[in-house]
Design a protein around this motif. Structure first.
Motif, PDB file in Angstrom:
ATOM      1  N   UNK A  91       0.550  -1.116  -0.252  1.00 52.89           N
ATOM      2  CA  UNK A  91       0.113  -0.004  -0.472  1.00 52.89           C
ATOM      3  C   UNK A  91       0.536   1.406   0.291  1.00 52.89           C
ATOM      4  N   UNK A  92       1.798   1.106   0.804  1.00 56.63           N
ATOM      5  CA  UNK A  92       2.758   2.738   1.006  1.00 56.63           C
ATOM      6  C   UNK A  92       3.354   2.908  -0.545  1.00 56.63           C
ATOM      7  N   UNK A  93       3.359   2.035  -1.775  1.00 58.40           N
ATOM      8  CA  UNK A  93       4.121   2.794  -2.511  1.00 58.40           C
ATOM      9  C   UNK A  93       2.949   2.675  -3.919  1.00 58.40           C
ATOM     10  N   UNK A  94       2.045   2.687  -3.331  1.00 57.97           N
ATOM     11  CA  UNK A  94       0.782   2.074  -4.763  1.00 57.97           C
ATOM     12  C   UNK A  94       0.050   3.723  -4.638  1.00 57.97           C
ATOM     13  N   UNK A  95       0.129   4.605  -5.171  1.00 55.48           N
ATOM     14  CA  UNK A  95      -0.470   6.209  -5.136  1.00 55.48           C
ATOM     15  C   UNK A  95      -2.222   5.262  -5.493  1.00 55.48           C
ATOM     16  N   UNK A  96      -2.734   6.839  -5.474  1.00 55.99           N
ATOM     17  CA  UNK A  96      -4.432   6.684  -6.349  1.00 55.99           C
ATOM     18  C   UNK A  96      -4.172   6.922  -7.250  1.00 55.99           C
ATOM     19  N   UNK A  97      -5.665   6.810  -8.493  1.00 56.26           N
ATOM     20  CA  UNK A  97      -5.967   7.169  -9.033  1.00 56.26           C
ATOM     21  C   UNK A  97      -4.614   6.465 -10.590  1.00 56.26           C
ATOM     22  N   UNK A  98      -3.752   5.350 -10.037  1.00 54.83           N
ATOM     23  CA  UNK A  98      -3.378   4.589 -11.197  1.00 54.83           C
ATOM     24  C   UNK A  98      -4.769   3.667 -11.889  1.00 54.83           C
ATOM     25  N   UNK A  99      -3.755   3.087 -13.360  1.00 56.92           N
ATOM     26  CA  UNK A  99      -5.051   2.668 -14.099  1.00 56.92           C
ATOM     27  C   UNK A  99      -5.104   0.662 -13.018  1.00 56.92           C
ATOM     28  N   UNK A 100      -6.041   0.375 -13.239  1.00 58.01           N
ATOM     29  CA  UNK A 100      -6.600  -0.877 -12.605  1.00 58.01           C
ATOM     30  C   UNK A 100      -6.807  -2.069 -13.731  1.00 58.01           C
ATOM     31  N   UNK A 101      -6.636  -1.118 -15.003  1.00 59.87           N
ATOM     32  CA  UNK A 101      -6.862  -2.569 -15.801  1.00 59.87           C
ATOM     33  C   UNK A 101      -7.941  -3.904 -15.536  1.00 59.87           C
ATOM     34  N   UNK A 157      15.278  10.687   2.147  1.00 61.75           N
ATOM     35  CA  UNK A 157      14.493  10.647   3.787  1.00 61.75           C
ATOM     36  C   UNK A 157      13.436   9.426   3.602  1.00 61.75           C
ATOM     37  N   UNK A 158      13.225   8.869   5.029  1.00 59.72           N
ATOM     38  CA  UNK A 158      11.933   7.334   4.656  1.00 59.72           C
ATOM     39  C   UNK A 158      10.916   7.544   4.544  1.00 59.72           C
ATOM     40  N   UNK A 159      10.294   9.187   4.829  1.00 61.77           N
ATOM     41  CA  UNK A 159       9.173   9.460   4.513  1.00 61.77           C
ATOM     42  C   UNK A 159       9.086   9.578   3.224  1.00 61.77           C
ATOM     43  N   UNK A 177       7.127   8.107  -0.787  1.00 65.78           N
ATOM     44  CA  UNK A 177       6.735   8.765  -2.111  1.00 65.78           C
ATOM     45  C   UNK A 177       7.257   8.779  -3.569  1.00 65.78           C
ATOM     46  N   UNK A 178       8.852   8.437  -3.491  1.00 68.35           N
ATOM     47  CA  UNK A 178       9.144   8.191  -4.261  1.00 68.35           C
ATOM     48  C   UNK A 178       9.487   7.137  -5.358  1.00 68.35           C
ATOM     49  N   UNK A 228       7.791   5.936  -8.680  1.00 69.86           N
ATOM     50  CA  UNK A 228       8.089   4.671 -10.139  1.00 69.86           C
ATOM     51  C   UNK A 228       6.728   3.834  -9.812  1.00 69.86           C
ATOM     52  N   UNK A 229       5.904   3.202  -9.280  1.00 72.81           N
ATOM     53  CA  UNK A 229       4.627   2.703  -9.063  1.00 72.81           C
ATOM     54  C   UNK A 229       3.912   3.460 -10.236  1.00 72.81           C
ATOM     55  N   UNK A 230       3.891   4.475 -10.513  1.00 69.86           N
ATOM     56  CA  UNK A 230       2.865   5.365 -11.562  1.00 69.86           C
ATOM     57  C   UNK A 230       4.125   5.483 -12.714  1.00 69.86           C
ATOM     58  N   UNK A 231       4.811   5.424 -12.890  1.00 74.10           N
ATOM     59  CA  UNK A 231       5.773   5.515 -14.013  1.00 74.10           C
ATOM     60  C   UNK A 231       5.470   3.769 -14.832  1.00 74.10           C
ATOM     61  N   UNK A 232       5.202   2.825 -14.335  1.00 78.37           N
ATOM     62  CA  UNK A 232       5.325   1.455 -14.943  1.00 78.37           C
ATOM     63  C   UNK A 232       4.468   1.018 -15.148  1.00 78.37           C
TER      64      UNK A 232
END
Length: 527
Positions: free
Chosen positions: A327-337, A465-467, A471-472, A476-480
């Motif tokens: 969850x912490x690496x998956x932002x809202x709004x990406x395509x769910x396919x 920075x951990x927090x 977000x960074x 990566x998730x968005x780009x892939x």
């Protein structure tokens, strides 16, 4: 029709034979128990997996006789010392100082900081066959102020450095320095006379049958409880399961569809956990078929991932819409396919698929040879056929697979079905997608060169920075998700089954087999 096909695939799995082959193993030592298992990279094992510089899996076994400076704990929640008694990272995250344990190599020589410097230099040199060369590129120097202190200095911060070092087994300078670097990868030393610092010493390799290690009485953590460990190789998962039930072995990996057969078996314990490996369909970017994003998107819409997860994985997997599912690496709004074969057909029509390829067969290469994955690929094949894509699975053993995807004729495999570690540190995915990791530097075997993906990965790897790092990696998730260098499928659970006769046995379904702190010196088996 799709459900009928999946049910048929399950029936094939249930009908597999389960014979095992008895081996002529050496006599059992009288001063302790022997523990035998399929400890390597699944029930089939990976014959020839002896060189930790080149290993991409099998660390559950390798770590019984080799050791890294630092290692993940068994819960995969933190990194702790192994051959390093303690370590410190400077505030600017450019200097890593390791205080070394007082340890000996299996031949009695002292382990020193010179061995640390030697191992790192060797691993940075891709001529050695090292798969870690690119990941260690930010190391500028290794200083050895005394025999029990090693100081690694970086040219730039690398938040994944400690994770990378968990995969770097320390090697003896006195035993390997005279072997030319170019000859090291395939040298007989690894399978004949290797020496490490771990609780067990290498004893013998019976070609394609088993590897034996024996207790190291001088191990700094105390002499092991077991007299020896044997890692057996099996032709298929069914043979490994049969050997486990017959008492020939005490542990093996199993696929999710075999777990239910052990549910009520009091003699066995099922160990389950997330694999932290994303399975994907990889598009070889050297093949023109995959240049159009719409074609790659069509794969995502054409494959009913939820149906495969429920019917074949028994629900023990989570669909991946990017390279992460945490969850912490998956932002809202990406395509769910979501499954939509009509949309897949429309995208292929827009891309001119009929002219590009039509129904010509396309080989999809994999190193997964289990019945489960055979059925998964059969399901994918049927689903893709419904939208006009004709894939033909080709399963090979891991050495053959590696020779193909890392070789110079890499245009010969248009598609792969594979998996890559995406945890416990999220930076692990970098080696398969960053442009800087194209072989021989790394494991970007699809030769992905997507600026948005590489930029996101570089930014995440440089974030200390951990927090902000979380977000960074969302970027990566968005780009892939947007560029689809891979058609990401799912992250499945992984399973092992152990005899309840084993005591103090620790196994974690870690990607690549870890390594993790399993303390094999404490393993024992009730007589």
């Amino acid at each position: 029709m799709r459900l009928g096909m999946l049910a048929s695939a399950l029936a094939v799995t249930a009908a597999l034979a389960t014979g095992s082959t008895m081996l002529a193993l050496p006599a059992v030592a009288q001063d302790g128990a022997t523990i035998t298992g399929g400890f390597d990279v699944g029930p089939g094992g990976l014959q020839g997996n002896f060189n930790p510089l080149a290993a991409t899996a099998g660390f559950t076994w390798l770590v019984t006789y080799f050791e890294p400076l630092v290692i993940w704990n068994a819960e995969l929640t933190r990194i702790e010392g192994a051959l390093a008694e303690s370590f410190e990272v400077s505030d600017d995250q450019l200097t890593y100082t390791f205080k070394l344990a007082e340890a000996k190599w299996h031949d009695g020589e002292a382990f020193t900081s010179a061995d640390v410097a030697f191992t790192i230099r060797l691993a940075q040199n891709d001529k050695s066959g090292s798969v870690l060369a690119a990941r260690l590129g930010s190391i500028a120097s290794v200083e050895t102020p005394d025999e029990r202190t090693a100081v690694i200095k970086l040219s730039k911060p690398a938040a994944n450095m400690l994770d990378t070092l968990t995969k770097l087994m320390m090697l003896p300078e006195h035993a390997l320095s005279k072997i030319p670097v170019e000859e090291l990868a395939k040298n007989a030393w690894w399978s004949a006379t290797p020496i490490g610092t771990g609780p067990f010493k290498f004893s013998r390799y019976a070609t394609d049958q088993y590897v034996e290690v024996v207790a190291n009485p001088d191990y700094r953590g105390g002499a092991p409880e077991a007299a020896r460990l044997i890692n057996r190789y099996f032709k298929d998962p069914a043979a490994a399961i049969a050997a486990l039930r017959a008492g020939e072995i005490q542990f093996t990996y199993v696929d999710s569809n075999d777990v239910s057969t052990f549910a009520d078996a009091a003699a066995f314990e099922v160990i389950e956990g997330p694999s932290l490996v994303v399975n994907y369909v990889g598009f070889n970017q050297e093949v023109p078929l995959w240049k159009d994003l719409r074609v790659r998107q069509a794969f995502m819409y054409a494959i009913n991932r939820d149906a495969i997860i429920q019917s074949l994985y028994g629900g023990a997997a989570e669909a991946a819409n990017c390279v992460y599912t945490v969850d912490q690496f998956v932002p809202e709004g990406i395509e769910a396919f979501a499954y939509d074969p009509e949309k897949a057909k429309a995208l292929l029509d827009e891309a001119g698929w009929a002219e590009l390829n039509g129904d010509k067969p396309i080989t999809i290469l994999t190193y997964y040879t289990s019945p489960l994955v055979t059925n998964v690929l059969a399901a994918m094949q049927a689903m893709l056929a419904q939208v006009g894509i004709n894939i033909v699975p080709r399963a090979v053993d891991t050495p053959t697979y590696n020779s193909i995807v890392y070789g110079e004729t890499y245009g010969d495999f248009p598609l792969i079905f594979a998996g890559l570690q995406n945890g416990p540190d999220p930076s692990n995915i970098n080696i398969g997608l960053n442009e800087s990791q194209i072989p021989p530097a790394g494991a970007n075997i699809m030769r992905v060169q997507m600026p948005e993906v590489t930029a996101a990965l570089d930014a995440a790897l440089g974030e200390t920075d951990a927090a902000a790092r979380d977000v960074a990696f969302q970027e990566v998730c968005k780009a892939t998700n947007a560029n689809l260098p891979w058609a990401t499928m799912w992250v499945a659970n992984r399973y092992g089954v152990a005899s309840t006769k084993l005591e103090n046995f620790v196994w974690t379904p870690a990607p690549a087999g870890g390594p993790f702190q399993a303390h094999p010196e404490k393993w024992s088996v009730a007589q």
